[in-house]
Enzyme design. Structure first.
Site, PDB file in Angstrom:
ATOM      1  N   GLU A   1      -8.419  -4.297  -7.471  1.00 42.90           N
ATOM      2  CA  GLU A   1      -8.226  -5.543  -6.728  1.00 42.90           C
ATOM      3  C   GLU A   1      -9.567  -6.195  -6.414  1.00 42.90           C
ATOM      4  O   GLU A   1     -10.603  -5.518  -6.333  1.00 42.90           O
ATOM      5  CB  GLU A   1      -7.504  -5.279  -5.394  1.00 42.90           C
ATOM      6  CG  GLU A   1      -6.034  -4.995  -5.526  1.00 42.90           C
ATOM      7  CD  GLU A   1      -5.372  -4.825  -4.168  1.00 42.90           C
ATOM      8  OE1 GLU A   1      -4.149  -4.959  -4.099  1.00 42.90           O
ATOM      9  OE2 GLU A   1      -6.084  -4.556  -3.177  1.00 42.90           O
TER      10      GLU A   1
ATOM     11  N   GLU B   1      -1.137  -2.771   1.535  1.00 47.01           N
ATOM     12  CA  GLU B   1      -0.189  -1.700   1.232  1.00 47.01           C
ATOM     13  C   GLU B   1       0.722  -1.496   2.428  1.00 47.01           C
ATOM     14  O   GLU B   1       0.449  -1.989   3.533  1.00 47.01           O
ATOM     15  CB  GLU B   1      -0.923  -0.394   0.928  1.00 47.01           C
ATOM     16  CG  GLU B   1      -1.768   0.106   2.082  1.00 47.01           C
ATOM     17  CD  GLU B   1      -2.489   1.405   1.760  1.00 47.01           C
ATOM     18  OE1 GLU B   1      -1.882   2.252   1.081  1.00 47.01           O
ATOM     19  OE2 GLU B   1      -3.641   1.561   2.180  1.00 47.01           O
TER      20      GLU B   1
ATOM     21  N   GLU C   1      -0.310  -2.880   6.066  1.00 42.69           N
ATOM     22  CA  GLU C   1      -1.743  -3.107   6.218  1.00 42.69           C
ATOM     23  C   GLU C   1      -2.134  -4.414   5.534  1.00 42.69           C
ATOM     24  O   GLU C   1      -1.727  -4.688   4.399  1.00 42.69           O
ATOM     25  CB  GLU C   1      -2.532  -1.934   5.649  1.00 42.69           C
ATOM     26  CG  GLU C   1      -2.161  -0.608   6.305  1.00 42.69           C
ATOM     27  CD  GLU C   1      -3.217   0.461   6.119  1.00 42.69           C
ATOM     28  OE1 GLU C   1      -4.217   0.196   5.432  1.00 42.69           O
ATOM     29  OE2 GLU C   1      -3.035   1.559   6.674  1.00 42.69           O
TER      30      GLU C   1
ATOM     31  N   LYS D   1       1.392   1.740  -5.028  1.00 42.66           N
ATOM     32  CA  LYS D   1       0.678   0.516  -4.660  1.00 42.66           C
ATOM     33  C   LYS D   1       0.813  -0.576  -5.711  1.00 42.66           C
ATOM     34  O   LYS D   1       0.736  -1.755  -5.396  1.00 42.66           O
ATOM     35  CB  LYS D   1      -0.795   0.842  -4.390  1.00 42.66           C
ATOM     36  CG  LYS D   1      -1.021   1.643  -3.113  1.00 42.66           C
ATOM     37  CD  LYS D   1      -2.490   1.885  -2.877  1.00 42.66           C
ATOM     38  CE  LYS D   1      -2.719   2.510  -1.510  1.00 42.66           C
ATOM     39  NZ  LYS D   1      -2.036   3.794  -1.357  1.00 42.66           N
TER      40      LYS D   1
END
Length: 683
Positions: free
Chosen positions: A200, A292, A275, A116
Site C-alpha cells: 500500500e 484493516e 483501524e 487484508k
C-alpha cells in the site's frame, strides 16, 4: 449464560478475562505451556491444563490441544484473547464442530476481515475510504518492485494475515523492497502461518485512529468512539489514548458510521476494531482511510472502557451467549480522558533491543486491577489501572510478546491523565532486565505530546538518535544536589552511631562534591558547601530544615523556613545498601536505595581498556538466527545485511559497520543465540 469458559491465551489478557468472568460468576480454565507453568494467570484460573512446550507453535497455536482441554474440563466456551488463535477462522469452525461456543465474531467475519487483501475490497464495496495499493497478493520481489514503482515510494509491505506490528516493512526505495520483501513473507508465515504479502501507499504525516465496534447476534451494532494510537515504534503501538485530541465530533460520526457500515456488510458481532489512517496534513480531517479490521479484542481496549464505563470482555461473553446489547448508539458518551502506556521488556538505551530474563524486582504503582463491578473498577484505584501477567521472580521469555504490563490512567482532562501517567510511571519498580519506563515518562512530558500534534513518526522524529534519557532541568539538578547533601549528612550520622567515636549531636560534614550525570569528561559537577542550616549550590543558598528519626531511619528535609512551605524530600535509609534513586510524586520526592557501595568507588578504580569488537558481528539480543546473508571469504560493504535474528516474533537485520572480508562464521541458520554471542568475524 455459560457456567465455565476456557481462555485460549496467556499473560495479562488471560488475567484480564479471568477477572471479568469471576465477577460474572463464571468458572474459568487456563491452558499453559512449559514456560508459563508458574505464571499468575495459571494460579488465578479455577482449573489449568498443560498443553505443551514453550514454543507457541507447539502449544498455544495448536487448536486440537485447546479443544481437548475443553473436553477434559467441560468448558462450554472459549475466549481467545488477542493474537494466537483469536483470528483463525479454522479454530472457530473446529470449536463449532464440537459444540463449543467461540467468544468472538462469526466465522464469515473472521474470514472476510482476517485477509487484508479481501478486506480492503469489501471495505471499498461498503463505501469506506481505502488507501491506494495493490489489488491482490504480491508473489515475488520482482512483482513487489514493479507495484511499488507504480504506486510511488514510500510504500508499506504488509503480511495479509499480519497484525500487532508484525509482518510490516516500510520501503523508501528499490533497495528496501529487495531486502525486506522476503523478510515480510517469513514474518507472516512464522507469526500467522500465512506468507501472502500486499503493498500500500504510505501516507505521509499519518495519524493512526481506530474505532471500537460492538455488535450482537440480533443485528445491533454501535461504535464506542475512537482511540488515538499514533505513537508507535516499528509499527508497534506504544501509547494509546481515548478520545483522540485530533478527532472532532463530525469526524467521529463520519468514521463511526463508515465502520458500522463495514461491520454490518460482513455480519459482524462481538467486540472488534476498525483501524484507520488519517492524514495529519489535512486540517479538515476528511482524509481518513481504511487500514484493516481486527475482529478480536484489542490490547488497548481499557482506554475505551475507562471513558465509556462499558466492560468489553463482559459484553463479548454476553453476546456469545446470545444476549442483546443493553444500550444503543445514543447511550454512548465520553467521560473524561484515558491514556495507556505499554511497559515492555526492552532497553531504550540500547536501541530498544528485547531484554529477556528474570524480574528480580517487580512492584507496579498500584495493585493489578480488580473489577469491583462499578465504573471505577474499570478505571482502577484513583484513576490508575495496571493490567499485567508477570510476578516478581518470574521470567520474561524470548518465546512471547515482551509486554510486562499495561498502565492505564483516567482523568477528567487529557493533561490530568498524562500527569497521572508520569506519577504512576515514577512509582514503578522493575529490576533485573531492561524496560522502557523512563522512555514512556519522557513521552508523557514531551511538549509535542502535550500539544496533541501526533503522527506515527513521533518517536523517529523526536528521538532520531535513539533514547538517551530525558534532559534534566536546572531545578531538578539543584534538587538532586540538595538531596545529595542530605545523603552525605545521613551517612555521616550513621558512621557516628556505628563507631561511637563521633559527636553525639547530629551535624553536617564540610565541603563535598556531587556528580550529576554519567562518569565522563563532559559530566557536570556541583561543589556544595553544607552547613547545619543551608546548602550552597554554585554559591546560591538552599535553606533546609532537617528532622531525623534514627529508629525508623527516615530523614525529613524541608526546603524553606517553615515545615509547611516549600518542597519535601524523604530519605529512606537501609543499613545494608547505599545507592539512591529519586522519585517524585506531587511535590514530594522520595529516595530509594538501589545499588551497592562499589558504585561510589567507580572513580577510584583503574580503567580497563575494552576489547576491540569492531571486527565481530555480535548478537545484540537472545534470539533465533533465521538467515545468514554471507559466506566465509566474501567481501562486504558498510550497511550490507550479514544476518537476520528473530527475537520476540520480530526479525532484526544485522548489517556490516565497515568494509571487510568474512574470516569465520561461528553460527548456523536455526541456531539459538545468546546476547553478545559472536555470529561471525571479519579478517
Amino acid at each position: 449464560m455459560f457456567k465455565k469458559i476456557l481462555i485460549a491465551n496467556r499473560g495479562e489478557i488471560a488475567c484480564r478475562v479471568i477477572k471479568t468472568a469471576r465477577r460474572m460468576g463464571i468458572a474459568t480454565v487456563a491452558v499453559y505451556s512449559d514456560a508459563d507453568a508458574r505464571a499468575p494467570f495459571v494460579k488465578m484460573a479455577d482449573e489449568a491444563v498443560h498443553i505443551g512446550p514453550a514454543q507457541a507453535s507447539e502449544s498455544y497455536l495448536v487448536a486440537d490441544k485447546i479443544i481437548a482441554a475443553c473436553k477434559q474440563t467441560g468448558a462450554e466456551a472459549v475466549h481467545p484473547g488477542y493474537g494466537f488463535l483469536s483470528e483463525r477462522a479454522s479454530f472457530a469452525e473446529a470449536l463449532a464442530a464440537e459444540d463449543i461456543a467461540f467468544i468472538g465474531p462469526p466465522v464469515n467475519a473472521i474470514t472476510a476481515m482476517g485477509d487484508k487483501i479481501e478486506s480492503k475490497k469489501l471495505a471499498k464495496e461498503a463505501g469506506v475510504n481505502t488507501v491506494p495499493g495493490s489489488e491482490g497478493e504480491i508473489t515475488s520481489t520482482e512483482q513487489a518492485l514493479q507495484v511499488s514503482r507504480e504506486i510511488g515510494y514510500p510504500v508499506m509491505m504488509k503480511a495479509s494475515a499480519g497484525g500487532g506490528g508484525k509482518g510490516m516493512r516500510l520501503a523508501h526505495n528499490d533497495k528496501d523492497v529487495e531486502e525486506g520483501f522476503e523478510a515480510t513473507r517469513r514474518e507472516g508465515l512464522n507469526s500467522f502461518g500465512d506468507d501472502r504479502v500486499f503493498i500500500e501507499k504510505f501516507i505521509l504525516n499519518p495519524r493512526h485512529i481506530e474505532i471500537q465496534i460492538l455488535g450482537d447476534q440480533h443485528g445491533n451494532i454501535v461504535y464506542l468512539n475512537e482511540r488515538e494510537c499514533s505513537i508507535q515504534r516499528r509499527h508497534q503501538k506504544v501509547v494509546e489514548e481515548a478520545p483522540s485530541p485530533f478527532v472532532t465530533p463530525a469526524m467521529r460520526k463520519a468514521m463511526g458510521e463508515q465502520c458500522v457500515a463495514l461491520s454490518r456488510a460482513v455480519g459482524y458481532y462481538s467486540a472488534g476494531t476498525v483501524e484507520l489512517i488519517v492524514s495529519g496534513a489535512d486540517p479538515t480531517g476528511e482524509s481518513f482511510y481504511f487500514l484493516e479490521m481486527n475482529t478480536r479484542l484489542q490490547v488497548e481496549h481499557p482506554v475505551t472502557e475507562a471513558i465509556t464505563g462499558i466492560d468489553l470482555v463482559e459484553q463479548m461473553i454476553r453476546v456469545a451467549a446470545g444476549e442483546a446489547l443493553p444500550f444503543t448508539q445514543d447511550d454512548i458518551g465520553i467521560d473524561g480522558w484515558a491514556i495507556e502506556n505499554r511497559v515492555y521488556a526492552e532497553d531504550p538505551y540500547r536501541g530498544f533491543l528485547p531484554s529477556t530474563g528474570r524480574l528480580v524486582r517487580y512492584r507496579p504503582p498500584e495493585e493489578p486491577w480488580e473489577d469491583d463491578g462499578e465504573a471505577n473498577g474499570r478505571r482502577g484505584v484513583d484513576g490508575v489501572r495496571v493490567d499485567d501477567g508477570v510476578f516478581e521472580g518470574g521470567e520474561v521469555s524470548m518465546f512471547y510478546d515482551p509486554m510486562i504490563a499495561k498502565l492505564v490512567t483516567w482523568g477528567p482532562t487529557r493533561d490530568a491523565a498524562a500527569d497521572l501517567q508520569v506519577q504512576a510511571l515514577d512509582a514503578f519498580a522493575i529490576e533485573g532486565l531492561g524496560h522502557n519506563v523512563d522512555f514512556l515518562s519522557a513521552i508523557m512530558q514531551h511538549p509535542r505530546f502535550r500539544s496533541g500534534e501526533l503522527t506515527t513518526g513521533f518517536i523517529a522524529e523526536e528521538y532520531p538518535e535513539g533514547f538517551a534519557g530525558a534532559a534534566a532541568g536546572e531545578d531538578l539538578k539543584r534538587m538532586l544536589a540538595a538531596v545529595g547533601g542530605v545523603i552525605a549528612t545521613a551517612d555521616a550520622d550513621r558512621a557516628r552511631r556505628i563507631d561511637q567515636k563521633l559527636h553525639d549531636e547530629f551535624y553536617a560534614p564540610g565541603d563535598w562534591t556531587i556528580r550529576i550525570g554519567e562518569r565522563a569528561d563532559s559530566a557536570r559537577t556541583y561543589t556544595v558547601e553544607l552547613t547545619e542550616d543551608a546548602i550552597l549550590v554554585d554559591g546560591e543558598p538552599v535553606s533546609l530544615e532537617l528532622e531525623y528519626t534514627p529508629g525508623d531511619r527516615t530523614l525529613e528535609v524541608w526546603r524553606g523556613a517553615d515545615e509547611g512551605e516549600g518542597e519535601t524530600f524523604t530519605l529512606q535509609l537501609d543499613p545494608t545498601r547505599t545507592g539512591y534513586a529519586v522519585t517524585t510524586r506531587g511535590g514530594k520526592h522520595t529516595l530509594r536505595i538501589l545499588q551497592t557501595r562499589i558504585a561510589h568507588l567507580a572513580d577510584h578504580m583503574i580503567e580497563k581498556e575494552p576489547p576491540d569488537l569492531s571486527r565481530m558481528l555480535i548478537c545484540p539480543m537472545p534470539g533465533l538466527l533465521v538467515k545468514l546473508h554471507v559466506a566465509e571469504g566474501e567481501t562486504v560493504q558498510p550497511g550490507q545485511p550479514l544476518a537476520t535474528v528473530e527475537a520476540m516474533k520480530m526479525e532484526n537485520i544485522l548489517r556490516a559497520e565497515k568494509e571487510g572480508k568474512i574470516a569465520k562464521i561461528n553460527a548456523g541458520e536455526g541456531d539459538s543465540l545468546a546476547v553478545d554471542e559472536v555470529i561471525l568475524e571479519l579478517e
